[in-house]
Scaffold this active site. Structure first.
Site, PDB file in Angstrom:
ATOM      1  N   ASN A 179       0.857  -1.184   0.000  1.00 26.76           N
ATOM      2  CA  ASN A 179       0.000   0.000   0.000  1.00 26.76           C
ATOM      3  C   ASN A 179       0.894   1.235   0.000  1.00 26.76           C
ATOM      4  O   ASN A 179       1.859   1.301   0.742  1.00 26.76           O
ATOM      5  CB  ASN A 179      -0.872  -0.062   1.261  1.00 26.76           C
ATOM      6  CG  ASN A 179      -1.804   1.123   1.402  1.00 26.76           C
ATOM      7  OD1 ASN A 179      -1.373   2.229   1.707  1.00 26.76           O
ATOM      8  ND2 ASN A 179      -3.081   0.888   1.192  1.00 26.76           N
TER       9      ASN A 179
ATOM     10  N   CYS B  64      -6.836   7.723   3.113  1.00 31.58           N
ATOM     11  CA  CYS B  64      -6.495   7.770   4.538  1.00 31.58           C
ATOM     12  C   CYS B  64      -7.047   9.055   5.155  1.00 31.58           C
ATOM     13  O   CYS B  64      -6.691  10.147   4.728  1.00 31.58           O
ATOM     14  CB  CYS B  64      -4.988   7.718   4.756  1.00 31.58           C
ATOM     15  SG  CYS B  64      -4.564   7.822   6.513  1.00 31.58           S
TER      16      CYS B  64
ATOM     17  N   ASN C 242     -12.030   2.110   2.869  1.00 27.28           N
ATOM     18  CA  ASN C 242     -11.151   2.567   3.929  1.00 27.28           C
ATOM     19  C   ASN C 242     -12.041   2.975   5.110  1.00 27.28           C
ATOM     20  O   ASN C 242     -13.271   2.827   5.053  1.00 27.28           O
ATOM     21  CB  ASN C 242     -10.279   3.731   3.441  1.00 27.28           C
ATOM     22  CG  ASN C 242      -8.982   3.850   4.237  1.00 27.28           C
ATOM     23  OD1 ASN C 242      -8.955   3.661   5.444  1.00 27.28           O
ATOM     24  ND2 ASN C 242      -7.901   4.172   3.553  1.00 27.28           N
TER      25      ASN C 242
ATOM     26  N   GLY D 290      -9.284  -6.819   8.278  1.00 30.19           N
ATOM     27  CA  GLY D 290      -8.569  -5.675   8.847  1.00 30.19           C
ATOM     28  C   GLY D 290      -8.505  -5.729  10.359  1.00 30.19           C
ATOM     29  O   GLY D 290      -7.738  -6.496  10.947  1.00 30.19           O
ATOM     30  N   THR D 291      -9.364  -4.929  10.979  1.00 26.12           N
ATOM     31  CA  THR D 291      -9.382  -4.808  12.439  1.00 26.12           C
ATOM     32  C   THR D 291      -9.458  -6.169  13.143  1.00 26.12           C
ATOM     33  O   THR D 291      -8.885  -6.338  14.221  1.00 26.12           O
ATOM     34  CB  THR D 291     -10.568  -3.912  12.845  1.00 26.12           C
ATOM     35  OG1 THR D 291     -10.409  -2.654  12.183  1.00 26.12           O
ATOM     36  CG2 THR D 291     -10.618  -3.685  14.337  1.00 26.12           C
TER      37      THR D 291
END
Lengths: 310, 268
Positions: free
Chosen positions: A105, A136, A198, A271-272
């Site tokens: 990324n 972001c 995102n 992700g998380t």
């Protein structure tokens, strides 16, 4: 189990990146991969997307950088990273030893930054694709600013495409009026795939200190709490573009991943959930395989966008 | 190799109002852990016994290791009930199972040639210092143990620390036991020439401990705490500022810490 012998095909192709299965890790939640290799066999993953890299090292944001929310979290790390040269010297040799596909990324303060980072990584070898972060919410310059308009999203995508012959994935922000419009713009600029979503911009306030909790004031919301928003974004973008979609946002189980695939994602990213259970990605792969067997589906690709019956 | 396992609770009992002592069965963590390290505990419940979880509270919680019993394979956690995670943890009972990762981080450095040490703990900051005290005494180190709390009811482990053989110095804010006032004032008046000082407590307290120790030329090790997510150095959430020449850099409490050199860590 209706058909014990059925061995479903999990292989997918994301804009030229051939993966053994559709399960990836989301940038910023998986370090450079090596941190998680103590818990799982990384080579079983379809691909890993490593921490966002910039041209020069980035210090990151002041603390506190995270705050937990109901079934989620806000983060404002601020793209802390050691810079592209350090990554090439210290992590690319490790990437080259992996059998799984490695996607890096990238972020930048300017279109030129993005192009330079992409070029350096391409020349270094050992990676299978570039994910362009134009989403972001935690940096003042660059990041989401590029993803907020179709014009700048087009320009940065085109610049990265010109700088590399690797497949280019563009990571989209949900913090826009119409995510489908941005997706169309990056597709027109030559993006090989899009990844979404995102984090969602948010904040929390400490009522005793009477000030924002996060050192950076605002942060990005992630975790199970954002999943419905993410599934809908994938649904919208699937109708708008022909390039493959990598779906992410709150996936913590195979069931969650299957929702994204049915909405139109050809691959998914964890992700998380990596923070909560480092084995999540492996469990999602196993769960998808079980689902395909029990639903007698021989190829995962048959399932992509299948919920679009209206 | 870090352990990531579902581990059984043997005991989880209140030892003082809002303070709990939990014992977990894990031969591996008990054997591997050193003082100052921590374990990362998930409070998620498994749904219907399968792998899916409730996802709230989402993140694991870091707890310093209070003590280990290597022979019996037991890891002890001493914690204060302060929020959602610790509240839910306090409701767990013997035989309940928790997903635990550990031991994590870098513990206190115990150099071979030290003869005298001071430990300064504030409130629940005493939790990891008991494990450290045992290790120091085992190495023949003479220890002055400074313990501070708001009041007598929050002074933990007094008998345990004394009976191990440390010289105990007590301060309470309300004067209900020991010297009335702050433990740092007690330290300022009494800190003798020791080879090293170790501290764990509030940033406010540790900042003063560092000043006092360094002014006397005594090295000091501090145990830092920050909001944490992954616990293994991947997410860069739990950073703290560490001096680097004229500038600073962010170091990860979970990976480079939680124990840092007091001379370089910036407690702002």
């Amino acid at each position: 189990m209706k058909n014990e012998k059925l061995k479903p095909c999990l292989k997918v192709n994301i804009g030229g990146i051939g993966m053994n299965n559709p399960v990836m890790t989301a940038s910023g939640t998986f370090g450079f991969g090596i941190e998680y290799s103590q818990f799982i066999d990384i080579n079983q993953l379809g691909a890993i997307v490593v921490k966002g890299v910039t041209l020069k090292p980035k210090e990151g944001n002041p603390t506190p950088r995270i705050v937990e929310t109901p079934a989620g979290m806000l983060n404002s790390i601020g793209l802390q990273n050691p810079g592209v040269d350090y990554v090439i010297n210290n992590y690319v040799p490790y990437f080259k030893k992996l059998k799984t596909k490695v996607i890096v990324n990238i972020s930048g303060d300017s279109t030129l930054d993005y192009a330079l980072v992409a070029k350096k990584l391409t020349d270094a070898g050992g990676i299978s694709g570039i994910e362009v972060n134009i989403s972001c919410p935690n940096v003042k310059r660059g990041g989401m600013a590029f993803g907020a308009s179709a014009k700048s999203a087009f320009e940065v995508t085109e610049a990265v495409k010109d700088a590399t012959d690797l497949p280019v994935i563009v990571k989209l922000s949900p913090n826009v009026t119409d995510i489908a419009e941005i997706a169309k713009a990056v597709e027109a600029a030559g993006a090989d795939a899009v990844s979404l979503i995102n984090t969602l911009t948010g904040m929390a306030i400490d009522i005793n200190a009477k000030k924002p909790v996060l050192g950076n004031v605002v942060g990005g919301l992630s975790g199970p709490t954002v999943k419905p928003v993410a599934v809908y974004a994938v649904w919208r973008v699937y109708k708008a573009v022909d390039i493959p979609i990598i779906g992410m946002g709150g996936i913590s189980s195979a069931e969650d991943a299957l929702e994204f695939i049915l909405a139109g994602a050809r691959a998914v990213a964890i992700g998380t959930a990596n923070f909560v259970n480092p084995k999540t990605a492996i469990e999602v792969i196993e769960g998808i395989e079980r689902y395909l067997k029990s639903h007698e589906i021989s190829d995962i690709n048959e399932l992509v966008g299948k919920a679009h019956v209206f | 190799m870090t352990i990531l396992e579902d581990l059984k609770i043997l005991k989880n009992e209140e030892v003082a109002k809002n303070y709990m002592m939990m014992e977990i069965k894990s031969e591996n963590i008990a054997r591997k852990a050193v003082p100052g390290q921590f374990v990362h505990i998930s409070l998620n419940e498994k749904v219907n016994g399968n792998k899916n979880i409730t996802n709230d509270p989402l993140l694991r919680r870091p707890f310093s290791i209070h003590d280990v019993d290597v022979e019996r394979g037991i890891v002890k956690i001493l914690y204060k009930v302060v929020g959602k995670g610790t509240f839910l943890l306090s409701r767990k009972r013997a035989n309940d199972v928790l997903s635990i990762m550990g031991p994590l981080g870098n513990g206190f450095a115990i150099k071979k040639d030290i003869a005298k040490a001071a430990i300064v703990a504030g409130g629940i900051g005493v939790a990891p210092m008991y494990f450290l005290l045992k290790a120091l005494l085992k190495n023949g180190v003479e220890v002055d143990f400074y313990l501070g709390a708001l009041s007598k009811s929050e002074l933990l482990l007094l008998d345990e620390i004394s009976s191990l053989g440390a010289n105990l110095h007590i301060a309470t804010d309300d004067g209900s036991m020991g010297k009335k006032g702050r433990v740092i004032d007690l330290l300022y008046k009494n800190l003798k020439t020791v080879d090293v000082t170790y501290t764990c407590g509030s940033k406010l307290m540790m900042r003063e401990v560092v000043k006092i120790a360094l002014a006397k030329g005594i090295p000091v090790q501090v145990s830092m705490e920050e909001k944490m997510a992954c616990g293994i150095g991947a997410c860069l959430s739990c950073v703290c500022k560490v001096k680097n020449n004229e500038h600073f850099e962010y170091k990860r409490v979970c990976a480079e810490g939680p124990v840092f050199d007091g001379k370089s860590v910036m407690m702002v």
